[in-house]
Design a protein around this motif. Structure first.
Motif, PDB file in Angstrom:
ATOM      1  N   LEU A 249       4.909 -45.577  -8.350  1.00 11.56           N
ATOM      2  CA  LEU A 249       3.721 -46.506  -7.701  1.00 11.56           C
ATOM      3  C   LEU A 249       3.342 -46.145  -6.192  1.00 11.56           C
ATOM      4  O   LEU A 249       4.559 -46.068  -5.589  1.00 11.56           O
ATOM      5  N   TYR A 250       2.332 -46.024  -5.878  1.00 12.84           N
ATOM      6  CA  TYR A 250       1.907 -45.538  -4.592  1.00 12.84           C
ATOM      7  C   TYR A 250       2.087 -46.945  -3.636  1.00 12.84           C
ATOM      8  O   TYR A 250       2.091 -48.032  -4.138  1.00 12.84           O
ATOM      9  N   GLN A 251       2.771 -46.506  -2.433  1.00 12.55           N
ATOM     10  CA  GLN A 251       3.194 -47.517  -1.398  1.00 12.55           C
ATOM     11  C   GLN A 251       1.932 -47.792  -0.582  1.00 12.55           C
ATOM     12  O   GLN A 251       1.699 -46.729   0.044  1.00 12.55           O
ATOM     13  N   ARG A 252       1.353 -48.972  -0.143  1.00  9.78           N
ATOM     14  CA  ARG A 252       0.393 -49.001   0.490  1.00  9.78           C
ATOM     15  C   ARG A 252       0.530 -48.942   2.234  1.00  9.78           C
ATOM     16  O   ARG A 252      -0.314 -48.644   2.958  1.00  9.78           O
ATOM     17  N   ASP A 253       1.742 -49.278   2.558  1.00  4.53           N
ATOM     18  CA  ASP A 253       2.126 -49.341   3.910  1.00  4.53           C
ATOM     19  C   ASP A 253       2.176 -48.068   4.582  1.00  4.53           C
ATOM     20  O   ASP A 253       2.615 -46.903   4.181  1.00  4.53           O
ATOM     21  N   ASN A 254       1.736 -47.898   5.803  1.00  7.16           N
ATOM     22  CA  ASN A 254       2.054 -46.835   6.853  1.00  7.16           C
ATOM     23  C   ASN A 254       1.405 -45.491   6.389  1.00  7.16           C
ATOM     24  O   ASN A 254       1.974 -44.413   6.574  1.00  7.16           O
ATOM     25  N   ASN A 255       0.406 -45.449   6.080  1.00  8.51           N
ATOM     26  CA  ASN A 255      -0.634 -44.259   5.736  1.00  8.51           C
ATOM     27  C   ASN A 255      -1.762 -44.641   5.712  1.00  8.51           C
ATOM     28  O   ASN A 255      -2.432 -45.517   6.220  1.00  8.51           O
ATOM     29  N   PHE A 256      -2.830 -43.506   5.631  1.00  5.38           N
ATOM     30  CA  PHE A 256      -4.247 -43.620   5.845  1.00  5.38           C
ATOM     31  C   PHE A 256      -5.123 -43.879   4.752  1.00  5.38           C
ATOM     32  O   PHE A 256      -6.400 -43.916   4.632  1.00  5.38           O
TER      33      PHE A 256
END
Length: 293
Positions: A249-256
């Motif tokens: 599952l893709y983690q939404r925090d700390n990326n662009f």
């Protein structure tokens, strides 16, 4: 005959058709998936004791979903050397770890021989420790940076003691989505080719799928079907092939990537159930049941 029955009968369905399985009730999908799982594994669960180690977060690529590599979101670069890596692995080995999982960023500072020397050092000092190392994305990076065929890179890894490959770098195979989220990384076609050649050497690997970002449900099914088509029929005898399918599952925090919301718990569970149903005739299923049972 309805779609779920057709899927359970292993009829030849395309990604667009199979994506409609998401319209089914979770309990119907879950019951079907559990029946498949227990057919192969009864009530058994499986695990191993693993030490995951990342030598560096300095990366030549800039994947929009990444929160690990050194960037504006993570301004703390590091790179480990052989001595420090061996100390950490030896400490874990003494504590009972059976497998070490070595994956990293695409560090432009490491030489080609740096990786092979590391693998030889690990296997020389801990010959019975299972060494899982180098994603297909890392193999592709070394191939392009050092002007070596990916087949040569894989053969050198095998000679240096690598036992199996992790499944990272697959992300999502749909080319349009892949171009948006990790355009500089290995292509989906080359990722599959690298794993196929590793399998032809008689070795096992894992496969992942990053979901829950900007991909469609059809993209997820396309991803599963490509893995199913690539699987080595000798995988059940451990003579080369995919050992596991791992939906991440893709983690939404700390990326662009800036995805507004994650999939619901129901959608996540449906994705796991659908993977079991779609891959039921493939040896990949052996570990779907193990990882998600």
């Amino acid at each position: 005959m309805d779609l779920l029955t057709q899927a359970l009968d292993s009829q030849d369905l395309d990604a667009e058709s199979l994506a409609k399985l998401y319209d089914y009730d979770l309990y119907a999908l879950g019951e079907a998936a559990h029946t498949i799982r227990t057919h192969y594994h009864q009530d058994q669960v499986f695990f191993n004791t693993n030490r995951h180690l990342n030598p560096s977060n300095i990366c030549a690529d800039s994947c929009k979903f990444c929160a690990f590599s050194a960037s504006r979101k993570n301004p703390n670069p590091y790179q480990m050397e052989h001595t420090e890596i061996l100390e950490q692995i030896e400490s874990a080995y003494k504590a009972g770890v059976k497998e070490v999982h070595v994956v990293s960023a695409h560090n432009p500072n490491y030489t080609y021989s740096w990786y092979l020397e590391l693998f030889r050092l690990i296997k020389t000092s801990m010959p019975d420790l299972h060494l899982k190392a180098m994603t297909a994305a890392e193999v592709h990076f070394l191939s392009t940076k050092f002007n070596r065929a990916y087949q040569e890179v894989l053969e050198d890894m095998l000679e240096a003691g690598v036992d199996s490959m992790p499944g990272g770098g697959a992300e999502i195979f749909a080319e349009g989505v892949r171009k948006r989220i990790c355009g500089g990384k290995v292509s989906s076609t080359r990722w599959l080719e690298i794993h196929q050649y590793w399998h032809s050497l008689g070795k096992m690997s894992n496969a992942t799928m990053l979901f829950g970002h900007i991909e469609s449900k059809q993209d997820r099914l396309d991803h599963m079907l490509r893995l199913k088509a690539t699987q080595n029929p000798n995988a059940l005898e451990k003579k080369g092939g995919f050992n596991a399918f791992i939906p991440l599952l893709y983690q939404r925090d700390n990326n662009f990537l800036k995805v507004p919301r994650s999939p619901s718990a129901v959608e996540i569970l449906k994705t796991i159930a659908i993977a079991r149903i779609v891959l039921q005739t493939s040896p990949i299923l052996r570990l779907i049941g193990r990882l998600w049972g």
